[in-house]
Design a protein around this motif. Structure first.
Motif, PDB file in Angstrom:
ATOM      1  N   MET A 173      -5.554   3.903   3.654  1.00  0.00           N
ATOM      2  CA  MET A 173      -5.363   3.747   2.217  1.00  0.00           C
ATOM      3  C   MET A 173      -3.969   3.222   1.887  1.00  0.00           C
ATOM      4  O   MET A 173      -3.798   2.428   0.953  1.00  0.00           O
ATOM      5  CB  MET A 173      -5.617   5.080   1.512  1.00  0.00           C
ATOM      6  N   MET A 174      -2.965   3.640   2.648  1.00  0.00           N
ATOM      7  CA  MET A 174      -1.603   3.143   2.430  1.00  0.00           C
ATOM      8  C   MET A 174      -1.547   1.635   2.659  1.00  0.00           C
ATOM      9  O   MET A 174      -1.048   0.877   1.817  1.00  0.00           O
ATOM     10  CB  MET A 174      -0.629   3.861   3.364  1.00  0.00           C
ATOM     11  N   TYR A 175      -2.054   1.190   3.799  1.00  0.00           N
ATOM     12  CA  TYR A 175      -2.039  -0.244   4.109  1.00  0.00           C
ATOM     13  C   TYR A 175      -2.975  -1.010   3.179  1.00  0.00           C
ATOM     14  O   TYR A 175      -2.671  -2.135   2.768  1.00  0.00           O
ATOM     15  CB  TYR A 175      -2.428  -0.475   5.569  1.00  0.00           C
ATOM     16  N   GLY A 176      -4.117  -0.418   2.846  1.00  0.00           N
ATOM     17  CA  GLY A 176      -5.070  -1.081   1.959  1.00  0.00           C
ATOM     18  C   GLY A 176      -4.520  -1.271   0.559  1.00  0.00           C
ATOM     19  O   GLY A 176      -4.869  -2.233  -0.130  1.00  0.00           O
ATOM     20  N   THR A 177      -3.643  -0.374   0.125  1.00  0.00           N
ATOM     21  CA  THR A 177      -3.030  -0.489  -1.199  1.00  0.00           C
ATOM     22  C   THR A 177      -2.076  -1.677  -1.269  1.00  0.00           C
ATOM     23  O   THR A 177      -1.990  -2.352  -2.300  1.00  0.00           O
ATOM     24  CB  THR A 177      -2.270   0.812  -1.543  1.00  0.00           C
ATOM     25  N   ILE A 178      -1.362  -1.966  -0.176  1.00  0.00           N
ATOM     26  CA  ILE A 178      -0.333  -3.004  -0.190  1.00  0.00           C
ATOM     27  C   ILE A 178      -0.831  -4.357   0.313  1.00  0.00           C
ATOM     28  O   ILE A 178      -0.696  -5.369  -0.393  1.00  0.00           O
ATOM     29  CB  ILE A 178       0.888  -2.554   0.649  1.00  0.00           C
ATOM     30  N   LEU A 179      -1.395  -4.411   1.495  1.00  0.00           N
ATOM     31  CA  LEU A 179      -1.674  -5.717   2.108  1.00  0.00           C
ATOM     32  C   LEU A 179      -2.627  -6.578   1.282  1.00  0.00           C
ATOM     33  O   LEU A 179      -2.270  -7.711   0.917  1.00  0.00           O
ATOM     34  CB  LEU A 179      -2.177  -5.543   3.550  1.00  0.00           C
ATOM     35  N   PRO A 180      -3.834  -6.096   0.937  1.00  0.00           N
ATOM     36  CA  PRO A 180      -4.715  -6.913   0.092  1.00  0.00           C
ATOM     37  C   PRO A 180      -4.613  -6.507  -1.376  1.00  0.00           C
ATOM     38  O   PRO A 180      -5.420  -6.955  -2.188  1.00  0.00           O
ATOM     39  CB  PRO A 180      -6.103  -6.582   0.645  1.00  0.00           C
ATOM     40  N   SER A 181      -3.642  -5.629  -1.690  1.00  0.00           N
ATOM     41  CA  SER A 181      -3.476  -5.097  -3.044  1.00  0.00           C
ATOM     42  C   SER A 181      -4.749  -4.408  -3.507  1.00  0.00           C
ATOM     43  O   SER A 181      -5.200  -4.588  -4.640  1.00  0.00           O
ATOM     44  CB  SER A 181      -3.105  -6.223  -4.024  1.00  0.00           C
ATOM     45  N   GLY A 182      -5.305  -3.570  -2.633  1.00  0.00           N
ATOM     46  CA  GLY A 182      -6.597  -2.950  -2.900  1.00  0.00           C
ATOM     47  C   GLY A 182      -6.546  -1.843  -3.945  1.00  0.00           C
ATOM     48  O   GLY A 182      -5.975  -0.780  -3.710  1.00  0.00           O
ATOM     49  N   ALA A 183      -7.176  -2.101  -5.097  1.00  0.00           N
ATOM     50  CA  ALA A 183      -7.239  -1.073  -6.138  1.00  0.00           C
ATOM     51  C   ALA A 183      -8.118   0.089  -5.685  1.00  0.00           C
ATOM     52  O   ALA A 183      -7.872   1.245  -6.057  1.00  0.00           O
ATOM     53  CB  ALA A 183      -7.778  -1.665  -7.433  1.00  0.00           C
ATOM     54  N   ASP A 184      -9.140  -0.206  -4.871  1.00  0.00           N
ATOM     55  CA  ASP A 184      -9.998   0.867  -4.362  1.00  0.00           C
ATOM     56  C   ASP A 184      -9.192   1.807  -3.472  1.00  0.00           C
ATOM     57  O   ASP A 184      -9.262   3.032  -3.605  1.00  0.00           O
ATOM     58  CB  ASP A 184     -11.210   0.305  -3.611  1.00  0.00           C
ATOM     59  N   ALA A 185      -8.379   1.255  -2.574  1.00  0.00           N
ATOM     60  CA  ALA A 185      -7.550   2.084  -1.697  1.00  0.00           C
ATOM     61  C   ALA A 185      -6.509   2.860  -2.495  1.00  0.00           C
ATOM     62  O   ALA A 185      -6.242   4.029  -2.212  1.00  0.00           O
ATOM     63  CB  ALA A 185      -6.868   1.209  -0.650  1.00  0.00           C
ATOM     64  N   ALA A 186      -5.918   2.209  -3.514  1.00  0.00           N
ATOM     65  CA  ALA A 186      -4.885   2.864  -4.323  1.00  0.00           C
ATOM     66  C   ALA A 186      -5.452   4.061  -5.082  1.00  0.00           C
ATOM     67  O   ALA A 186      -4.826   5.127  -5.155  1.00  0.00           O
ATOM     68  CB  ALA A 186      -4.271   1.864  -5.296  1.00  0.00           C
ATOM     69  N   MET A 187      -6.642   3.918  -5.649  1.00  0.00           N
ATOM     70  CA  MET A 187      -7.235   5.011  -6.401  1.00  0.00           C
ATOM     71  C   MET A 187      -7.675   6.139  -5.477  1.00  0.00           C
ATOM     72  O   MET A 187      -7.537   7.324  -5.814  1.00  0.00           O
ATOM     73  CB  MET A 187      -8.420   4.508  -7.228  1.00  0.00           C
ATOM     74  N   MET A 188      -8.184   5.788  -4.302  1.00  0.00           N
ATOM     75  CA  MET A 188      -8.540   6.819  -3.317  1.00  0.00           C
ATOM     76  C   MET A 188      -7.290   7.601  -2.913  1.00  0.00           C
ATOM     77  O   MET A 188      -7.318   8.830  -2.799  1.00  0.00           O
ATOM     78  CB  MET A 188      -9.195   6.181  -2.097  1.00  0.00           C
ATOM     79  N   LEU A 189      -6.205   6.884  -2.715  1.00  0.00           N
ATOM     80  CA  LEU A 189      -4.952   7.516  -2.327  1.00  0.00           C
ATOM     81  C   LEU A 189      -4.462   8.453  -3.431  1.00  0.00           C
ATOM     82  O   LEU A 189      -4.025   9.578  -3.159  1.00  0.00           O
ATOM     83  CB  LEU A 189      -3.906   6.437  -2.033  1.00  0.00           C
TER      84      LEU A 189
END
Length: 373
Positions: free
Chosen positions: A203-219
């Motif tokens: 989730m940390m990497y998913g929030t930054i690398l592709p700017s993942g809103a899904d990963a950011a909200m999960m985090l």
């Protein structure tokens, strides 16, 4: 009975004993038993006598000494315990090596010594370049103007998360609610489906690398239980950094909201704080990363930080060590990057309102080329 006992006594050659032999044998046995009994009684008597002697000669306590000791005035000695620095229990609060050379604090002033970014090559409406070693704004183009930071917001998202996690192996499951929110807001995403399980590291990497809103909200939900509770932590962090007078966030993604804002210098300091955290520094510096397996990708999803990959071959008088981009219509294409120059100086550049992601990169390249060596 006598005949029975006698029948069991035989001579050495196996012959049955005569009556006289039997009587003689029995006398010897009786004498032996009597002697044994006398010996035992003697030992017991000696033991009793010894105990009596010890009790009679027990030393008498010197009552005068005891009384003197009891009445002696007690002396109280003050003990000074010096403060001891306790090592952080959370390994994700570890400070990065780069932070050793950074200036203290998060206050950057744009003053008369700050150069104005006037180059026609820089087409972003706003820009600022900060020297992290001195804390001075080297160059600026309306760097104190309030903007919506778009997905640059996620820099603060991972910083707050890093300060509240105790393991990168914890997991969270993608929900329908998160999926609906990301889809309705037309956000960029890692591509996770409902039921996909991701680790905190994913989730940390998913929030930054592709700017993942899904990963950011999960985090955010993993850390605080809800996005709303997580945003409270984000604003507490802004207050801790001394930025709350000019910065305030309403979501962990960067969705446009008139109450979601900061200045470019604020964002530069948010990135500084993230680069001071060893885990965030690592995430922001990554070019690619492969997530845990998902329902549609059994081998995981390989994600990339395209800003990092696109700028790394450009001549900027140094090397980009971390970056995050963003876009909303109201702020155009934005970017915040951290660079170490060829002479070892540390810089952060933030730009906003470019008309394309490539234009954002070229604007930052020009700023680095012009104002660093």
């Amino acid at each position: 009975m006598g005949n029975y006992r006698k029948a069991h006594y035989r001579t050495r050659d196996g012959q049955r004993m005569s009556a006289s032999q039997y009587k003689k044998r029995r006398k010897l046995e009786i004498y032996f038993h009597i002697a044994s009994l006398v010996l035992i009684l003697g030992l017991v008597t000696s033991g009793i006598c010894f105990l009596v002697y010890k009790l009679k000669h027990k030393p008498v306590e010197n009552t005068e000494v005891a009384q003197d000791a009891a009445t002696t005035e007690l002396t109280i000695v003050d003990t000074v315990v010096e403060d001891v620095e306790i090592e952080e229990e959370n390994p994700y609060l570890k400070v990065s090596e780069d932070a050793d050379s950074f200036f203290d604090g998060y206050n950057v002033d744009i003053d008369s010594d700050t150069a104005y970014i006037s180059s026609e090559e820089v087409q972003s409406s706003y820009g600022v370049l900060v020297n992290l070693d001195t804390g001075k704004a080297v160059a600026s183009k309306d760097g104190n103007v309030r903007i919506n930071p778009a997905s640059m917001t996620k820099i603060l998202t991972i910083l707050v998360a890093a300060e509240h996690i105790d393991s990168l192996d914890g997991t969270y499951t993608m929900t329908q609610e998160i999926g609906n929110y990301v889809f309705s807001k037309d956000c960029s995403a890692v591509g996770l489906k409902v039921g996909d399980v991701q680790t905190v590291k994913d989730m940390m990497y998913g929030t930054i690398l592709p700017s993942g809103a899904d990963a950011a909200m999960m985090l955010a939900e993993y850390v605080a239980g809800s996005q709303e509770a997580f945003v409270e932590l984000m604003n507490e962090k802004l207050e801790e950094l001394g930025l709350s007078d000019t910065a305030h966030f309403t979501n962990c993604i960067g969705i446009y909201d008139e109450n979601h804002y900061c200045t470019l210098t604020d964002m530069a300091m948010i990135l500084k704080a993230a680069e001071e955290n060893d885990l965030c520094h690592e995430v922001l510096n990554a070019r690619t990363y492969t997530t845990s397996p998902t329902s549609e990708h059994p081998e995981g999803i390989t994600i990339s930080n395209w800003f990092m990959r696109r700028i790394e071959d450009k001549d900027i008088h140094g090397e980009i060590m971390g970056a995050k981009t963003g876009f909303v219509n109201q702020s155009g294409c934005c970017g915040a990057s951290y660079m170490i120059s060829n002479d070892g100086t540390h810089y952060i550049c933030v730009t906003a309102d470019a008309w394309s992601s490539w234009r954002c990169i070229y604007d930052q390249v020009d700023i680095y080329q012009t104002y660093t060596s």
